[in-house]
Write a protein that holds these residues in place. Structure first.
Motif, PDB file in Angstrom:
ATOM      1  N   TRP A  56       0.818  -1.226   0.000  1.00 14.48           N
ATOM      2  CA  TRP A  56       0.000   0.000   0.000  1.00 14.48           C
ATOM      3  C   TRP A  56       0.843   1.264   0.000  1.00 14.48           C
ATOM      4  O   TRP A  56       0.508   2.279   0.585  1.00 14.48           O
ATOM      5  CB  TRP A  56      -1.012  -0.027   1.161  1.00 14.48           C
ATOM      6  CG  TRP A  56      -2.276   0.681   0.788  1.00 14.48           C
ATOM      7  CD1 TRP A  56      -2.921   1.642   1.533  1.00 14.48           C
ATOM      8  CD2 TRP A  56      -3.054   0.523  -0.391  1.00 14.48           C
ATOM      9  NE1 TRP A  56      -4.039   2.093   0.871  1.00 14.48           N
ATOM     10  CE2 TRP A  56      -4.134   1.422  -0.302  1.00 14.48           C
ATOM     11  CE3 TRP A  56      -2.934  -0.286  -1.539  1.00 14.48           C
ATOM     12  CZ2 TRP A  56      -5.106   1.527  -1.317  1.00 14.48           C
ATOM     13  CZ3 TRP A  56      -3.888  -0.169  -2.536  1.00 14.48           C
ATOM     14  CH2 TRP A  56      -4.951   0.716  -2.402  1.00 14.48           C
ATOM     15  N   GLN A  61      -0.728   2.349  -4.579  1.00  8.38           N
ATOM     16  CA  GLN A  61      -2.017   3.052  -4.627  1.00  8.38           C
ATOM     17  C   GLN A  61      -2.302   3.627  -6.015  1.00  8.38           C
ATOM     18  O   GLN A  61      -3.442   3.681  -6.449  1.00  8.38           O
ATOM     19  CB  GLN A  61      -2.053   4.167  -3.581  1.00  8.38           C
ATOM     20  CG  GLN A  61      -2.077   3.639  -2.160  1.00  8.38           C
ATOM     21  CD  GLN A  61      -2.214   4.741  -1.127  1.00  8.38           C
ATOM     22  OE1 GLN A  61      -2.833   5.763  -1.367  1.00  8.38           O
ATOM     23  NE2 GLN A  61      -1.611   4.541   0.029  1.00  8.38           N
ATOM     24  N   GLU A 276     -18.982   2.793   1.972  1.00  9.26           N
ATOM     25  CA  GLU A 276     -18.542   3.619   3.086  1.00  9.26           C
ATOM     26  C   GLU A 276     -18.408   2.798   4.358  1.00  9.26           C
ATOM     27  O   GLU A 276     -19.271   1.969   4.662  1.00  9.26           O
ATOM     28  CB  GLU A 276     -19.521   4.770   3.285  1.00  9.26           C
ATOM     29  CG  GLU A 276     -18.808   6.101   3.322  1.00  9.26           C
ATOM     30  CD  GLU A 276     -19.745   7.204   3.744  1.00  9.26           C
ATOM     31  OE1 GLU A 276     -20.360   7.789   2.848  1.00  9.26           O
ATOM     32  OE2 GLU A 276     -19.852   7.439   4.957  1.00  9.26           O
ATOM     33  N   GLY A 277     -17.317   3.021   5.051  1.00  7.47           N
ATOM     34  CA  GLY A 277     -17.076   2.282   6.285  1.00  7.47           C
ATOM     35  C   GLY A 277     -16.409   0.946   6.049  1.00  7.47           C
ATOM     36  O   GLY A 277     -16.019   0.267   6.998  1.00  7.47           O
ATOM     37  N   GLU A 278     -16.259   0.571   4.796  1.00 11.73           N
ATOM     38  CA  GLU A 278     -15.620  -0.700   4.448  1.00 11.73           C
ATOM     39  C   GLU A 278     -14.118  -0.612   4.769  1.00 11.73           C
ATOM     40  O   GLU A 278     -13.452   0.317   4.320  1.00 11.73           O
ATOM     41  CB  GLU A 278     -15.851  -0.928   2.956  1.00 11.73           C
ATOM     42  CG  GLU A 278     -15.413  -2.256   2.400  1.00 11.73           C
ATOM     43  CD  GLU A 278     -16.099  -3.438   3.038  1.00 11.73           C
ATOM     44  OE1 GLU A 278     -15.374  -4.328   3.485  1.00 11.73           O
ATOM     45  OE2 GLU A 278     -17.358  -3.455   3.063  1.00 11.73           O
ATOM     46  N   PRO A 279     -13.592  -1.552   5.529  1.00  9.08           N
ATOM     47  CA  PRO A 279     -12.164  -1.452   5.894  1.00  9.08           C
ATOM     48  C   PRO A 279     -11.231  -1.417   4.692  1.00  9.08           C
ATOM     49  O   PRO A 279     -10.155  -0.822   4.751  1.00  9.08           O
ATOM     50  CB  PRO A 279     -11.925  -2.704   6.753  1.00  9.08           C
ATOM     51  CG  PRO A 279     -13.149  -3.538   6.654  1.00  9.08           C
ATOM     52  CD  PRO A 279     -14.263  -2.669   6.182  1.00  9.08           C
ATOM     53  N   GLU A 280     -11.630  -2.013   3.567  1.00  6.95           N
ATOM     54  CA  GLU A 280     -10.777  -2.017   2.368  1.00  6.95           C
ATOM     55  C   GLU A 280     -10.513  -0.602   1.843  1.00  6.95           C
ATOM     56  O   GLU A 280      -9.573  -0.377   1.101  1.00  6.95           O
ATOM     57  CB  GLU A 280     -11.416  -2.847   1.250  1.00  6.95           C
ATOM     58  CG  GLU A 280     -11.443  -4.341   1.498  1.00  6.95           C
ATOM     59  CD  GLU A 280     -10.061  -4.992   1.426  1.00  6.95           C
ATOM     60  OE1 GLU A 280      -9.099  -4.312   1.028  1.00  6.95           O
ATOM     61  OE2 GLU A 280      -9.969  -6.174   1.801  1.00  6.95           O
ATOM     62  N   LEU A 281     -11.394   0.338   2.177  1.00  3.39           N
ATOM     63  CA  LEU A 281     -11.252   1.698   1.638  1.00  3.39           C
ATOM     64  C   LEU A 281     -10.575   2.659   2.605  1.00  3.39           C
ATOM     65  O   LEU A 281     -10.229   3.773   2.238  1.00  3.39           O
ATOM     66  CB  LEU A 281     -12.631   2.265   1.290  1.00  3.39           C
ATOM     67  CG  LEU A 281     -13.233   1.808  -0.019  1.00  3.39           C
ATOM     68  CD1 LEU A 281     -14.542   2.522  -0.256  1.00  3.39           C
ATOM     69  CD2 LEU A 281     -12.288   2.083  -1.171  1.00  3.39           C
ATOM     70  N   LYS A 282     -10.411   2.232   3.820  1.00  7.99           N
ATOM     71  CA  LYS A 282      -9.957   3.116   4.892  1.00  7.99           C
ATOM     72  C   LYS A 282      -8.670   3.847   4.561  1.00  7.99           C
ATOM     73  O   LYS A 282      -8.535   5.022   4.851  1.00  7.99           O
ATOM     74  CB  LYS A 282      -9.739   2.284   6.154  1.00  7.99           C
ATOM     75  CG  LYS A 282     -10.608   2.741   7.311  1.00  7.99           C
ATOM     76  CD  LYS A 282     -10.162   2.046   8.565  1.00  7.99           C
ATOM     77  CE  LYS A 282     -11.372   1.768   9.454  1.00  7.99           C
ATOM     78  NZ  LYS A 282     -11.236   0.509  10.163  1.00  7.99           N
ATOM     79  N   ASP A 283      -7.727   3.140   3.951  1.00  7.19           N
ATOM     80  CA  ASP A 283      -6.396   3.715   3.812  1.00  7.19           C
ATOM     81  C   ASP A 283      -6.169   4.463   2.505  1.00  7.19           C
ATOM     82  O   ASP A 283      -5.062   4.835   2.194  1.00  7.19           O
ATOM     83  CB  ASP A 283      -5.329   2.628   4.003  1.00  7.19           C
ATOM     84  CG  ASP A 283      -5.773   1.286   3.430  1.00  7.19           C
ATOM     85  OD1 ASP A 283      -6.808   1.267   2.736  1.00  7.19           O
ATOM     86  OD2 ASP A 283      -5.094   0.278   3.657  1.00  7.19           O
ATOM     87  N   PRO A 285      -7.167   7.885   1.164  1.00  6.53           N
ATOM     88  CA  PRO A 285      -7.899   9.064   1.631  1.00  6.53           C
ATOM     89  C   PRO A 285      -8.908   9.615   0.619  1.00  6.53           C
ATOM     90  O   PRO A 285     -10.007   9.940   0.980  1.00  6.53           O
ATOM     91  CB  PRO A 285      -6.800  10.081   1.901  1.00  6.53           C
ATOM     92  CG  PRO A 285      -5.549   9.294   2.038  1.00  6.53           C
ATOM     93  CD  PRO A 285      -5.733   8.056   1.218  1.00  6.53           C
TER      94      PRO A 285
END
Ligand SMILES: [Zn+2]
Ligand SMILES: [Zn+2]
Length: 364
Positions: A56, A61, A276-283, A285
């Protein structure tokens, strides 16, 4: 398309110490006619660069962001992994061999190979028939090489969220850790596959690549979060140390690892908002801004960006900015350390906004 400054050749391809000092060494400034300004850090994109090869990383990215809009057009995602038996891997130790095999896989999976074979056999292939053949195969796809990895582990652990057609146990042995194991990852817009169709795909790939023991895996999913996971997985670096296979490392320098085929002008099948809120998208920004910047479009107003530079990365450290992820940031004001030479450099870089030097505002 955005300028590919990040693919500028870098002379050091094995010295990890050099990477640490130089990557990222420079950045670009992009501005649109409405005065929106962005900085783009320039990365070397070598898999064995400690910065770019990290999980990542900014480079990871960006690779992810370039493919994301295409994956978002898929209602279902099919994932093929094409692997060579241990005894044949020595043939894939050069850039030319990897390029040839990669192109051949695309030709087979897009249907071009079948069309050509039929013609060679003297068959007349009408326009309609051509379209039917292409439709049977995969009209759109994305493919990318991984150079290392234990497939039994990858499919059983890293990618276990997909439904796999075959047990990974038929994977070839000797894929562990630092052992060279080149395999091609392909993403297509497809779901459940029948045994018959899968067999025919394997047969064609084995014939085209002249590898009767070629190993092919297939998995699929309908869930966007799992598609994102698969996309992260495919775009990651696997050649984490040039010394694992120095001959290959030297040969694949400036290698175009990825290939995309087909038309990708369809509607989005799902949006990131749904996730939204999905951990896969957290990192990540700001995935939409990064996507836009990757294609050279201002994410604030949709106008094309003009890029200037490269400038030494040190200059960026002193600028007021908002991080967008993937080595991009939005520039606002510039806080420069004392010294007008920096102001001159910024002006040369196309920045004509206010510059604050030790708290006092200088106009232009
Ligand atoms: Zn790098
Ligand atoms: Zn703009």
């Amino acid at each position: 398309d955005s300028p590919r400054y990040n693919e500028l050749p870098d002379k050091s391809f094995l010295g990890t110490a050099d990477f640490e000092k130089t990557c990222p060494g420079h950045f670009l400034i992009g501005s649109c006619e409405n005065g929106h300004r962005f900085a783009k850090e320039i990365y070397c994109f070598q898999e064995w660069c400690p910065r770019c090869g990290a999980k990542w990383s900014e480079a990871h990215q960006r690779k992810f962001s370039r493919w994301l809009p295409k994956v978002q057009q898929m209602r279902q995602l099919g994932y093929l992994v094409i692997e060579w038996p241990l005894a044949s891997r020595f043939r894939l130790r050069s850039k030319a061999a990897l390029e040839d095999s990669g192109r051949m896989i695309k030709r087979v999976l897009s249907g071009e190979w079948e069309i050509e074979r039929r013609r060679q056999r003297g068959e007349r292939v009408s326009r309609q028939r051509k379209e039917d053949i292409r439709a049977w195969w995969f009209p759109e796809g994305l493919r990318r090489w991984h150079f290392f990895g234990d497939l039994v582990k990858e499919l059983g652990e890293g990618m276990k969220s997909l439904a796999w057609v075959d047990k990974a146990s038929e994977s070839s042995p000797g894929g562990q850790g630092d052992r060279y194991n080149p395999h091609v990852n392909v993403l297509v817009s497809y779901g459940f596959i029948t045994r018959g169709k899968f067999r025919r795909i394997k047969r064609a790939l084995r014939a085209a690549l002249q590898e009767p023991d070629l190993i092919v895996h297939y998995g699929y999913t309908r869930e966007p979060a799992r598609m994102i996971h698969a996309l992260k997985y495919v775009t990651r670096a696997t050649f984490l140390d040039g010394m694992w296979a120095p001959d290959v490392a030297a040969s694949i320098y400036n290698f175009h690892n990825a290939q995309v085929w087909g038309k990708w002008d369809g509607e989005l099948a799902w949006s990131l908002d749904e996730l939204e809120g999905e951990p896969e998208l957290k990192d990540l920004p700001d995935p939409l801004a990064v996507e836009s910047l990757e294609s050279g479009i201002c994410p604030r107003c949709g106008k094309p960006l003009d890029w200037t530079g490269p400038y030494p990365i040190k200059v960026l450290e002193g600028m007021e900015k908002q991080d967008l992820g993937a080595g991009y940031c939005e520039l606002e004001q510039v806080r420069a350390p004392p010294g007008m030479d920096l102001v001159m450099m910024l002006k040369a870089a196309g920045y004509f906004g206010p510059v604050i030097i030790e708290g006092e505002l200088c106009g232009n």
